[in-house]
Scaffold this active site. Structure first.
Site, short mmCIF file in Angstrom:
data_model
loop_
_atom_site.label_atom_id
_atom_site.label_comp_id
_atom_site.label_asym_id
_atom_site.label_seq_id
_atom_site.Cartn_x
_atom_site.Cartn_y
_atom_site.Cartn_z
N THR A 16 -0.44 -6.21 -0.60
CA THR A 16 -0.90 -7.27 -1.67
C THR A 16 0.27 -8.42 -1.92
O THR A 16 0.08 -9.51 -2.15
CB THR A 16 -0.82 -6.37 -3.04
N THR A 95 1.19 -1.34 -1.12
CA THR A 95 1.62 -0.17 -1.82
C THR A 95 0.94 1.24 -1.90
O THR A 95 1.65 2.30 -2.14
CB THR A 95 2.17 -0.49 -3.51
N1 ASP Z 1 -4.23 -2.14 -1.20
C1 ASP Z 1 -2.87 -2.87 -1.02
C2 ASP Z 1 -2.24 -2.35 -0.11
O1 ASP Z 1 -1.70 -1.10 0.03
C3 ASP Z 1 -2.45 -2.52 -2.39
C4 ASP Z 1 -0.96 -3.09 -2.48
O2 ASP Z 1 -0.51 -3.57 -1.58
O3 ASP Z 1 -0.54 -3.15 -3.70
O4 ASP Z 1 -2.09 -2.96 1.12
#
Ligand code: ASP
Length: 331
Positions: A16, A95
């Protein structure tokens, strides 16, 4: 004479923090892993005051699609970089699976120089995006002398958390990570790093795991247990499909429904390794003497996704249950 600024390499993998959507108000429904590392660095010109920064794109994915191949590539690259005159490494990462990559690197990096993972909960396009400040903090942490020999760390929302315990505990909030067993290691405030806590488990240079010559990792999967559990079927299918180890997300302190447990006992006789973790967020697993004697492994408070990482690495070294059990106690 002015001291030269630390040299920090930022390895980008997507997430993200590199996500975007055509509407500042949207913090869901965006595409993760679309913005390149040079753009991420340009968005935070202040990091040049902290360190001499260079960037490299290792992958650009939504971290829910993380692979063993990218893990191995990252570990090998970081080990090579830290042998040279690089002072620390920052990894930008989604994340969702950040805690797994962090723990994998915590067990496979052979250096005491800082390695910090960072991400964001709001895409780069969002109003009040958290990525730039998180990236600034991560570089501040990787560039700090205090961060040496702390194991791999996660820098999110001004907190410093250790790879062994940090876990994503909120699906959407910017304060998405917590460390349920050990607590935060410290905080980053206005570019300054404050440690309040330490990680007592062994990591990095003190582990026996060497991935420098590995191209694949042993197959380990995770199964849940629950009322009227039907996962005995899944356990059998996974074993027949080449799974060498299973981590069970047990109920409570590691209980498994008898429907599943009976199947696991049979598969263990055929060579499957079974490590018991818990669906509960905090605390440790407690195994009965009978379960220990049967060969079930106690994952010692590692959550299931992290227990899987350690079981995979353990199986690159040994098939001996007692040795694997010792790894879980130490790392
Ligand atoms: N779906 C995303 C990922 O893990 C969520 C994020 O980065 O917060 O790439």
């Amino acid at each position: 004479m002015l001291e030269a600024k630390p040299k920090i390499v930022i390895l980008a993998t997507g997430g993200t923090i590199a996500g975007s959507i055509d509407n500042e108000l949207e913090t869901t429904g965006y595409k993760a892993g679309v913005i390149g590392i040079e753009t991420l660095i340009k968005a935070v010109p202040q990091i040049k005051d902290l360190a001499q920064v260079s960037g490299e794109q290792v992958a650009n994915i939504d971290s829910s699609n993380m692979t063993d191949e990218i893990w191995l590539k990252l570990a090998k690259k970081i080990n090579e970089l830290l042998k040279k005159d690089i002072d620390g490494v920052v990894i930008t990462h989604g994340t969702d699976t950040m805690e797994e990559t962090a723990y994998f690197l915590n067990l496979t990096i052979k250096s005491d120089k800082p390695v910090v993972l960072v991400g964001a909960m709001r895409p780069a396009s969002a109003m009040s995006a958290d990525g730039p400040k998180n990236l600034y903090n991560a570089v501040a942490l990787a560039a700090s002398k205090e961060a040496k020999n702390k194991g791999v760390m996660i820098a999110m929302n001004d907190k410093i958390q250790g790879a062994r315990d940090a876990s994503k505990t909120h699906t959407l909030n910017v304060d998405a990570f917590s460390s349920p067993n050990f607590g935060n290691l410290g905080y980053i405030v206005d570019g300054k790093v404050f440690f309040y806590n330490t990680n007592l488990k062994e990591h990095t240079k003190k582990t026996p795991f060497d991935v420098s010559k590995l191209d694949t990792l042993p197959k380990v999967d995770i199964l849940y247990t629950y009322s009227n559990d039907g996962n005995g079927v899944a356990a059998k299918a996974l074993f027949e499909n080449g799974t060498k180890g299973l981590v069970i997300a047990g109920s409570g302190a590691g209980s498994i429904h008898q429907n599943q447990k009976e199947v696991l006992k049979e598969l263990m006789k055929q060579g499957l390794k079974v490590a018991i973790s818990s669906r509960v967020v905090a605390g440790s697993v407690a195994l009965s003497k009978d379960d220990k004697d049967l060969g079930f492994i106690n994952t010692q408070g590692l959550n299931p996704q992290k227990a899987r990482v350690l079981l995979m690495l353990a199986l690159t070294k040994t098939n001996d249950i007692n040795t694997i059990q010792k790894y879980f106690e130490k790392y």
